[in-house]
Write a protein that holds these residues in place. Structure first.
Motif, mmCIF file in Angstrom:
data_model
loop_
_atom_site.group_PDB
_atom_site.id
_atom_site.type_symbol
_atom_site.label_atom_id
_atom_site.label_comp_id
_atom_site.label_asym_id
_atom_site.label_seq_id
_atom_site.Cartn_x
_atom_site.Cartn_y
_atom_site.Cartn_z
ATOM 1 N N ARG A 183 -46.313 -29.954 7.591
ATOM 2 C CA ARG A 183 -45.902 -29.374 6.326
ATOM 3 C C ARG A 183 -44.482 -29.341 6.311
ATOM 4 O O ARG A 183 -43.883 -28.924 5.487
ATOM 5 N N TYR A 192 -44.458 -27.860 1.455
ATOM 6 C CA TYR A 192 -45.313 -26.942 2.316
ATOM 7 C C TYR A 192 -46.386 -26.390 1.651
ATOM 8 O O TYR A 192 -47.604 -26.508 2.177
ATOM 9 N N VAL A 193 -45.947 -26.151 0.341
ATOM 10 C CA VAL A 193 -47.323 -25.321 -0.500
ATOM 11 C C VAL A 193 -48.269 -26.347 -0.799
ATOM 12 O O VAL A 193 -49.502 -26.543 -0.792
ATOM 13 N N ALA A 215 -50.338 -27.406 2.285
ATOM 14 C CA ALA A 215 -51.384 -26.490 2.378
ATOM 15 C C ALA A 215 -52.424 -26.334 1.503
ATOM 16 O O ALA A 215 -53.826 -26.166 1.974
ATOM 17 N N SER A 259 -55.358 -17.584 6.195
ATOM 18 C CA SER A 259 -55.589 -16.487 7.449
ATOM 19 C C SER A 259 -56.796 -16.438 7.993
ATOM 20 O O SER A 259 -57.808 -15.817 7.799
ATOM 21 N N LEU A 260 -56.941 -17.387 8.989
ATOM 22 C CA LEU A 260 -58.340 -17.634 9.690
ATOM 23 C C LEU A 260 -58.165 -18.083 10.910
ATOM 24 O O LEU A 260 -56.884 -18.703 11.265
ATOM 25 N N GLY A 261 -59.103 -17.991 12.040
ATOM 26 C CA GLY A 261 -58.866 -18.369 13.107
ATOM 27 C C GLY A 261 -59.985 -19.486 13.602
ATOM 28 O O GLY A 261 -60.771 -19.757 12.802
ATOM 29 N N GLU A 264 -61.912 -19.408 16.441
ATOM 30 C CA GLU A 264 -62.795 -19.135 17.678
ATOM 31 C C GLU A 264 -64.223 -19.425 17.386
ATOM 32 O O GLU A 264 -64.907 -19.854 17.865
ATOM 33 N N THR A 316 -51.651 -17.710 -0.195
ATOM 34 C CA THR A 316 -51.438 -17.632 1.003
ATOM 35 C C THR A 316 -49.963 -18.216 1.173
ATOM 36 O O THR A 316 -49.106 -17.895 1.777
ATOM 37 N N ALA A 317 -49.823 -19.545 0.886
ATOM 38 C CA ALA A 317 -48.518 -20.290 1.196
ATOM 39 C C ALA A 317 -47.567 -19.795 0.349
ATOM 40 O O ALA A 317 -46.292 -19.624 0.816
ATOM 41 N N SER A 362 -46.420 -16.831 2.216
ATOM 42 C CA SER A 362 -45.812 -16.913 3.170
ATOM 43 C C SER A 362 -44.469 -17.682 3.247
ATOM 44 O O SER A 362 -43.594 -17.713 4.109
ATOM 45 N N ARG A 420 -45.157 -17.180 7.729
ATOM 46 C CA ARG A 420 -45.411 -18.603 7.672
ATOM 47 C C ARG A 420 -45.589 -19.231 9.011
ATOM 48 O O ARG A 420 -46.483 -20.286 8.893
ATOM 49 N N GLN A 443 -47.910 -20.210 12.126
ATOM 50 C CA GLN A 443 -49.465 -20.046 12.789
ATOM 51 C C GLN A 443 -49.527 -18.806 13.238
ATOM 52 O O GLN A 443 -48.757 -18.480 14.150
ATOM 53 N N LEU A 492 -58.713 -14.552 15.373
ATOM 54 C CA LEU A 492 -57.164 -14.631 15.336
ATOM 55 C C LEU A 492 -56.605 -13.936 14.481
ATOM 56 O O LEU A 492 -55.663 -13.136 14.660
ATOM 57 N N PRO A 493 -56.932 -14.003 13.271
ATOM 58 C CA PRO A 493 -56.303 -12.969 12.038
ATOM 59 C C PRO A 493 -56.228 -11.659 12.400
ATOM 60 O O PRO A 493 -55.277 -10.751 12.540
#
Lengths: 749, 749
Positions: A107, A158-159, A162, A222-224, A226, B370-371, B374, B397, B399, B459-460
């Protein structure tokens, strides 16, 4: 029989078994078929466990070599899937990281000498402070030099990227695998709890979830990663388990594999092998059912962490080669731990036979010997070489805690040398002295543990293990000094003056190995040693070592030191082991009705009841009617209390009154009976005697029962108490009940 | 009725309840008495749980303020005992250490200015390298100067004192408390498993064990203090629990306290609070029965570790005062975590109602937002103050993993400043930006978690918590700079230029708080965060914070985010909660016989059975005879397979054959029947419908059942399936089943 057939005493007597002889005299063996569940079903664990039981039973009953080989092969298959899953998920996790990093960096710009390098890989090999010229922002790449244009281009790319990443993740998920959305943990929890949801674990879901995850994370949402990684791990395990019939056809077995995979998933997601096991334990609630599941989760988690480190494209492969001495220490710890247990048992039995009358004398003598070994050899300095003196002074006189602390410490010239332990010219001597200390401590500990003083086994065991580990560390260190370029030391610099081997670290490993062999604990052991020593890098080696030591120890005898003592003193404690019968049913375990003392509802008189309570010290009695139909169960205590509450006289008339517990009372005139129904227990659990013995055992283990009543068509057929189950589970131990409890302590009723 | 009374259909109908109306029309309330066990008994958990159930039920049914106050007071009592035990054992452990050290040193010499100082205390306050003159060896003290004489004296005193210590320990144990010998862990295991052994836990044993332990350890015998300390902890808990009637009179409750105490004991013995919880979990096998027990062990263990550090006569009391901001962070985490869950649920419901058809569009929009949040604010730099630009660039922005790693890091001038985070002049601005980031991330995360992309919540959440924690750390730091001598900073040097507050450490604490609030995990959370950050000193603060956050969060709603999603999607998952009914029995839960589809043995024809299997999609069917007596249970699948195996024709004759499952077959001529007994399940669990509902729930939870059959005197009275239990446990959740599963996924039968 027009009003319906009744199986009644006095009628024709039939076999009570569910599977009686067929008309042609054959005993029909019920051929269990695999239940085919649809998605959305809930599996029947009892049924699945029954299938597994029949399968293992069939394997074990094979004659000859097959009877030994097949069950071994069977458990090997389970371990193969567990280890392969851990390995696969470790690698998958590592490559997912690479993909995410690359997509994320894309990005912002690209690497000038290769599109597929991420910014770190692109700029690697620079000196500190040097500016990375190879990584180009998009503005530079497209040669946009105006400040505003550059920013606009960067921001747009970037946007847009994304949105493209997130959009393609959503497109993939919506189009190909709607079930791959979200975290997946709620579904995994439900599946492990018995929900059938095979559509959630297909290879297709695996692919989409992994790819979508990489895209979604890279998009900056906004996520992980795991939860989804846990899902991916379970998909991998599902895929691998399909290779084998026994997992494909048994939903319970499949779930055991999945539980281990989930632990491996967390292990990789957080780089936290311990956390993985505990997550499985706490959040997925999988291990409550079986202790073996925790053990498998432990192994899968460790394997996953090792393979993550091994592949880790950003790191080095340093870890792997050093694992050989850890495994050796694990094996030594397992063997010596088992030996220590056996020695301790032998001494306990001798003591019980010979020294019972002189407990204080025994303590005085042992403490004198201990002190003498630890100190008195000081006099030998005048004749023996100085080394022996130093040895005694060094390793045995100090309190074990101090010894352990010093053995765990690395050699540091600033801190001073601990009794010459760091002297590089005295390696052979040090190794000898450490081994001698370990042997002496094993003997002293085996003797001390069980004498009439408060005594814990942990610290001495840690001390023994630390001595052995330090000795191994010293050997490795001198090997490294002698052959710095050998393949084992590939990851060390070839210059032997550099410190690459840490003997203090080996002492920690040795302590875990020994402790694993003696206590057979896994996860709590790792955490305790870890908190004791404090270095995070120790977790994985400790885990590997504890794993090995438990495997080796279990092969030499399943029980840890505490279980052995419980069995010797015959406490009614049910080990949380996964008991497997060999085809026995509840009928083999129960005390049949003819041997059970029962109270007959509306028949037994008050006088008879009082006599019965005086004669039998049992905790409680089943209450049946004339036809042995079960009315209920009442404890001795409740019966006595209710009887007391009635304030009966000791007259002949009162003593002749019938005790009634149920509506059967209506058969007896009101003036000839007393109502004891208040003494009945609410919670009675009834089984049929045809149920597999393992179900009976597992009910006792999990529900903490005191007794189970067996009925058939409402009639009491027998009774099993906790004591019967304890005896069943401890009778394999040769010295069960060898140390009866002290006379000051009442025997178990 | 001469052949014995039978409760038969068509006979006089009686109330089936065990406690029917008495003749005078009163409903007799069974007054449960406390079972008095003798030592050597095994407790009856079902009975004890029944007692506890009646007691709490009585408390809850109080009217008015009492009905609220009494249950609260009741749980407060439990926590009081747990916390007091932890506190007491922490202090006891610390003083035991002092005693052991002093006794051990006494074997070598004495302190010249005070007999009761150990060598460390005697020589404290010396400069490094200075030789301690105050500690005198016995040779010096008695002025023996010859080399040989000195050595002889030292050795003699050493050996004699060792023997005296060991001998007096043995004498104390043998004379006053023979049960105080050995480690005590086997007995504790047996007691926790239900063995009654009150003689093992008396104050007398407590005293002798503690004193004897100090003497035995000081004597230099090869033993440790770990196991005995667990025993001492249990004695303390037993003593404290005797203060309250509900523990004195309930063996099950008492054991729950003891389990927490054992964890505290290990925590103190090893200085390992996590290890304590896990030891209780693995070795004592206490937590398999109830998740609350683990939670209590966690609290007891943490309290014990804190009080050990607090008293620690060799250390400082630094820890305690700093706990206030940690607790505040815990509270914030609990509240915000609950809010995040609610927000997520609200958005999920809206999405389900409004956005269901446009999943990809939703993802694209959210990722654009989000982007934009950010990145795009970069343009604002031309108009908005530079700070906002920096903020966007700084915290959103990158990660999340990178953000978290930087927030966890301490400020180190050598490493460079991470976007001005370490700039001491911009504290207010940084705090504002961090809080803003946290709020934005909460909203974005609540929206993202549930969209059609793979998404994890860990993570968030860590990111949000780390922002909040770092903000708190910055506030504390500036407070310290402003008021370096305030009471809160007593343990810091009064010079504000010294670093005493670590904002990076606060970020870790904040992350644990937030994660605790969202997931409601305890022990696995601590381990994961610990392994993530790697510093051992973080364990206790993380534990305290997770404790607080879970308490606060649970007060706002019991369920973590995963349980909420499971309930919304209506998966048949049983939460491992400790369910307490309010007096309901199995009868309230079961589907009564009239609503159950049954197969009648030797009555139902093959044709009817086939029609029944085609009509009803249930997993299985109970099989009864004409009088509703239970014959067995067969799954749909087994029935179909056995029917297939019989290779019946579709002829009228075959369809009219009766299905037989038991010996009732003999009623039907051989040519008119088919034998389906192979389809019967071995393992049927029967209960009476009078059993408390909590027992039914707990059997489903622990034995992983699919159904339980209710019988009375052999007759089927009803059926409970797992789905009924799941509904019972999730019906408190307002949005249960609000998000039905995708249509691609079959509904649950």
């Amino acid at each position: 029989m027009p009003t319906g057939y009744r199986h009644r005493q006095g009628d024709i007597v039939y076999e009570e078994d569910q599977y009686e002889l067929t008309e042609d005299g054959r005993i029909p063996i019920p051929i269990r078929r695999t239940a085919k569940y649809k998605d959305g079903d809930t599996i029947d664990w009892l049924h699945e466990e029954g299938l597994e039981r029949e399968r293992t039973h069939a394997l074990q009953s094979q004659v000859g070599v097959k009877g030994i080989l097949l069950p071994t092969l069977d458990s090997a298959r389970m371990w193969f899937v567990v280890i392969a899953t851990g390995f696969a998920i470790g690698i998958a996790g590592a490559w997912l990281d690479v993909l995410v990093k690359w997509l994320g960096d894309l990005r912002e710009g690209r690497c000038s000498y290769g599109f597929f390098y991420n910014s770190n890989a692109c700029c690697s090999g620079l000196d500190p402070g040097e500016v990375c010229q190879e990584w180009q922002s998009w503005g530079d790449y497209f040669n946009v030099h105006s400040m505003f244009g550059h920013s606009l281009l960067q921001a747009s790319i970037y946007v847009v990227l994304a949105i493209v990443f997130a959009g393609s993740a959503a497109l993939l998920v919506v189009t190909y695998a709607p079930l791959a959305f979200h975290t997946g943990i709620p579904e995994i929890k439900a599946i492990l709890g018995g929900y059938v949801f095979d559509a959630f674990l297909t290879p297709w879901i695996l692919l989409i979830k992994a790819l979508g995850l990489a895209l979604a994370v890279a998009s900056g949402l906004s996520l992980g990663k795991e939860g989804p990684l846990v899902h991916v791990a379970c998909c991998v395990a599902y895929f691998l388990s399909r290779l084998f019939k026994e997992f494909r056809h048994n939903e319970a077995q499949k779930r055991k594999i999945l539980a281990a995979a989930a632990a491996a998933g967390v292990s990789v997601a957080f780089g936290s092998p311990l956390g993985g096991v505990l997550f499985g334990l706490e959040e997925l609630d999988t291990f409550a059912n079986e202790s073996d599941v925790m053990w498998r989760g432990f192994v899968a988690s460790a394997v996953a962490a090792v393979s993550l480190q091994w592949v880790n494209p950003f790191g080095t492969a340093k870890l792997v080669l050093f694992q050989i001495p850890w495994v050796i220490l694990g094996i030594i710890g397992g063997i010596l731990g088992s030996l220590l247990i056996r020695l301790n048992v032998e001494i306990a039995l001798r003591r019980n036979a010979l020294l019972r009358q002189w407990p204080i004398l025994e303590v005085v003598c042992v403490s004198a010997v201990t002190a003498a070994v630890s100190y008195l050899i000081v006099f030998a300095r005048y004749r023996w070489p100085i080394r022996i003196y130093r040895f005694s002074d060094q390793y045995l006189r100090v309190q074990t805690s101090e010894l352990v602390a010093n053995l765990f410490q690395e050699c540091d010239p600033a801190k001073g040398d601990y009794h010459g332990l760091c002297n590089p010219t005295a390696t052979a001597e040090n190794v000898f002295l450490l081994c001698l200390t370990a042997v002496l401590k094993i003997i002293l500990t085996a003797w001390t543990f069980g004498m009439m003083v408060p005594a814990g086994i942990f610290l001495p065991t840690i001390g023994i293990g630390a001595c052995l580990g330090r000795a191994m560390g010293l050997i490795m260190q001198s090997l490294y000094r002698a052959y710095p370029t050998a393949w084992m030391f590939l990851s060390c610099p070839p210059d032997p003056s550099v410190r690459c081997i840490s003997p203090g670290f080996y002492a920690v490993i040795g302590a875990s190995a020994m402790l694993g062999g003696v206590t057979r604990m896994t996860i709590s052991l790792v955490v305790i040693l870890f908190e004791l020593t404090g270095a995070l890098s120790h977790v994985l080696p400790i885990m590997i070592c504890v794993m090995t030591s438990k495997w080796v120890g279990d092969a030499m005898g399943k029980d840890g030191i505490y279980s052995v003592w419980i069995a010797m003193r015959r406490y009614p404690w049910l080990p949380p082991v996964d008991y497997r019968d060999r085809g026995e049913t509840g009928a083999n375990l129960m005390k049949p009705l003819s041997e059970v003392v029962v109270i007959e509802d509306a028949v037994t008189t008050v006088g008879e009841l009082k006599a019965l309570l005086a004669r039998h010290q049992y905790h409680g009695f089943p209450i049946v009617d004339k036809q042995d139909e079960l009315v209920g169960y009442a404890t001795r205590q409740e019966l006595l209390t209710v009887l007391d509450g009635l304030q009966l006289d000791e007259t002949e008339e009162d003593m002749q009154k019938k005790c009634t517990f149920s509506k059967h009372r209506l058969r007896v005139p009101a003036e000839e009976r007393v109502d004891l129904s208040n003494a009945l227990e609410d919670s009675i659990i009834q089984l049929r005697k045809e149920v597999p013995q393992e179900l009976v055992v597992s009910m006792f283990q999990k529900l903490n029962l005191r007794q189970i009543l067996f009925t058939h068509a409402g009639k009491l057929t027998g009774l099993v108490t906790k004591r019967d189950v304890v005896n069943l589970l401890t009778n394999h131990f040769p010295h069960a009940a060898a140390l009866p409890q002290d006379s000051s302590h009442p025997q178990l009723s």
